[in-house]
Design a protein around this motif. Structure first.
Motif, PDB file in Angstrom:
ATOM      1  N   SER A 192       0.835  -1.198   0.000  1.00 24.51           N
ATOM      2  CA  SER A 192       0.000   0.000   0.000  1.00 24.51           C
ATOM      3  C   SER A 192       0.868   1.244   0.000  1.00 24.51           C
ATOM      4  CB  SER A 192      -0.904   0.005   1.230  1.00 24.51           C
ATOM      5  OG  SER A 192      -0.124   0.111   2.415  1.00 24.51           O
ATOM      6  N   LYS A 193       0.256   2.395  -0.244  1.00 21.81           N
ATOM      7  CA  LYS A 193       0.989   3.660  -0.175  1.00 21.81           C
ATOM      8  C   LYS A 193       1.604   3.856   1.205  1.00 21.81           C
ATOM      9  CE  LYS A 193      -1.413   6.510  -3.620  1.00 21.81           C
ATOM     10  NZ  LYS A 193      -2.169   7.767  -3.809  1.00 21.81           N
ATOM     11  N   ARG A 194       0.837   3.477   2.211  1.00 27.72           N
ATOM     12  CA  ARG A 194       1.322   3.645   3.579  1.00 27.72           C
ATOM     13  C   ARG A 194       2.600   2.839   3.816  1.00 27.72           C
ATOM     14  NH1 ARG A 194       0.333   0.130   7.199  1.00 27.72           N
ATOM     15  NH2 ARG A 194      -1.457  -0.668   6.024  1.00 27.72           N
ATOM     16  N   GLU A 195       2.615   1.597   3.322  1.00 26.82           N
ATOM     17  CA  GLU A 195       3.800   0.749   3.492  1.00 26.82           C
ATOM     18  C   GLU A 195       4.980   1.275   2.687  1.00 26.82           C
ATOM     19  OE1 GLU A 195       2.057  -3.676   4.296  1.00 26.82           O
ATOM     20  OE2 GLU A 195       1.654  -2.799   2.329  1.00 26.82           O
ATOM     21  N   LEU A 196       4.725   1.763   1.482  1.00 21.40           N
ATOM     22  CA  LEU A 196       5.809   2.308   0.661  1.00 21.40           C
ATOM     23  C   LEU A 196       6.380   3.572   1.282  1.00 21.40           C
ATOM     24  CD1 LEU A 196       4.230   1.717  -2.860  1.00 21.40           C
ATOM     25  CD2 LEU A 196       6.295   0.621  -1.968  1.00 21.40           C
ATOM     26  N   ARG A 197       5.512   4.383   1.847  1.00 26.55           N
ATOM     27  CA  ARG A 197       5.996   5.617   2.483  1.00 26.55           C
ATOM     28  C   ARG A 197       6.892   5.295   3.673  1.00 26.55           C
ATOM     29  NH1 ARG A 197       2.323  10.792   4.538  1.00 26.55           N
ATOM     30  NH2 ARG A 197       4.092  12.209   4.851  1.00 26.55           N
ATOM     31  N   GLY A 198       6.595   4.228   4.398  1.00 26.59           N
ATOM     32  CA  GLY A 198       7.410   3.862   5.542  1.00 26.59           C
ATOM     33  C   GLY A 198       8.674   3.114   5.180  1.00 26.59           C
ATOM     34  N   SER A 199       8.842   2.764   3.883  1.00 26.57           N
ATOM     35  CA  SER A 199      10.012   1.993   3.458  1.00 26.57           C
ATOM     36  C   SER A 199      11.033   2.818   2.689  1.00 26.57           C
ATOM     37  CB  SER A 199       9.569   0.810   2.582  1.00 26.57           C
ATOM     38  OG  SER A 199       8.637  -0.004   3.262  1.00 26.57           O
ATOM     39  N   ILE A 200      10.638   3.978   2.161  1.00 25.13           N
ATOM     40  CA  ILE A 200      11.527   4.786   1.321  1.00 25.13           C
ATOM     41  C   ILE A 200      11.787   6.114   2.018  1.00 25.13           C
ATOM     42  CG2 ILE A 200      11.757   5.914  -0.932  1.00 25.13           C
ATOM     43  CD1 ILE A 200       9.966   3.703  -2.078  1.00 25.13           C
ATOM     44  N   GLU A 201      13.060   6.398   2.227  1.00 24.82           N
ATOM     45  CA  GLU A 201      13.449   7.568   3.034  1.00 24.82           C
ATOM     46  C   GLU A 201      12.904   8.867   2.465  1.00 24.82           C
ATOM     47  OE1 GLU A 201      17.523   9.645   4.820  1.00 24.82           O
ATOM     48  OE2 GLU A 201      17.622   7.834   3.584  1.00 24.82           O
TER      49      GLU A 201
END
Length: 318
Positions: A24-33
């Protein structure tokens, strides 16, 4: 700035290629600095959408999947992003070069040039162009003037439903249409979209010049199967009466209706400012004749005349 964006795109691509389930967008946001440092949700959403579009333009196949909770996720399957080695001879390379030139005056000019560069980097031979540097009187071109072309092209590629306002030839005002787009095709200088019309529950073909306003995409799955072969041209031709097996007799005002004159099998000049034409009569001819308004009078057959009158009354009463 360029290095930072390239690093961000690389990190996003690695995340999408390395996952076994949609993120999800939420997971991607938490994975990419870079996404973590985004000031707010709006800023992150704009950055993510641009990056996703840029990766797709570079050739990465990104799937959009909706989970059981209704949350949208993204992934790039490795089997969908693996291509065999490029193996083209000089004649095939020349054909691709010609195809790229066709799009130089259209919205796909950048994509066509970029595709050629990628193929050449992959080993495609350079093809000699005998007309390079010369001005030819006849050059291949596909005009694309409609603003709806690009979003519909992307929706067809990504299999995303769309919503747009469409004005039929017989309607005074446009109406909203919900469509699952299949394919785009140019026929007789006009672009057409074939797809599944959700409201009508059937296949429909839409002329892009009659789409008004913006084309809005929807994050949802298709509800109808996409045909293996989408016959846009044949469908449009049948609606335009190209496959007609009868003839119609019409009166046309002198000096008007040149497309009808070009289609006529016989023309008889009248002395009262009107000409008589015999034209092929097939499905959709009534809608086409209505476009010429008071310059056309249908003499026969009676069913065509009745259909034209009904359409004119519908427009007048709208």
């Amino acid at each position: 700035m360029a290095i930072a964006k390239a690093e961000r795109l690389m990190n996003l691509a690695l995340c999408l290629l390395g996952t076994r389930r949609p993120l999800s967008k939420r997971e991607l946001r938490g994975s990419i600095e870079a996404y973590m440092e985004a000031g707010n949700d709006e800023s992150f959403n704009r950055m993510f959408e641009r990056d996703k579009d840029d990766l797709r333009e570079l050739g990465l196949v990104i799937e959009t999947v909706e989970n059981l909770d209704g949350e949208t996720g993204y992934l790039a399957r490795r089997d969908s992003n693996r291509l065999p080695p490029v193996s083209l001879d000089a004649e095939e390379a020349a054909a691709l070069g010609l195809a790229a030139k066709v799009w130089q005056q259209a919205r796909l000019a950048g994509a066509a040039s970029g595709a050629l560069q990628k193929l050449r980097a992959g080993g495609m031979p350079e093809a000699e162009d005998p007309y390079e540097g010369q001005h030819s009187a006849i050059e291949p071109r596909i005009p694309v003037h409609e603003a709806a072309f690009e979003p519909l092209m992307l929706a067809c590629r990504d299999r995303r439903p769309v919503v747009f306002d469409y004005r039929k030839s017989t309607a005074a005002r446009p109406e909203a249409r919900q469509v699952e787009p299949w394919a785009l095709e140019c026929w007789r200088g006009h672009w057409y979209l074939a797809g599944y019309d959700r409201d009508r529950g059937a296949e429909r073909v839409f002329r892009l010049s009659r789409i008004t306003g913006k084309v809005r995409s929807r994050a949802a799955k298709y509800t109808a199967d996409v045909p293996d072969v989408v016959t846009v041209r044949e469908t449009v031709a049948s609606w335009a009466g190209e496959s007609a097996d009868r003839s119609a007799l019409i009166r046309l005002r002198a000096g008007a209706g040149y497309p009808l004159r070009a289609k006529a099998t016989a023309v008889r000049a009248g002395g009262d400012g009107w000409d008589e034409l015999e034209i092929p009569y097939g499905h959709g001819l009534d809608a086409w004749l209505v476009e010429f308004g008071p310059d056309v009078v249908v003499v026969g057959p009676s069913d065509l005349r009745a259909d034209v009158v009904d359409r004119l009354r519908a427009v007048a009463g709208a």
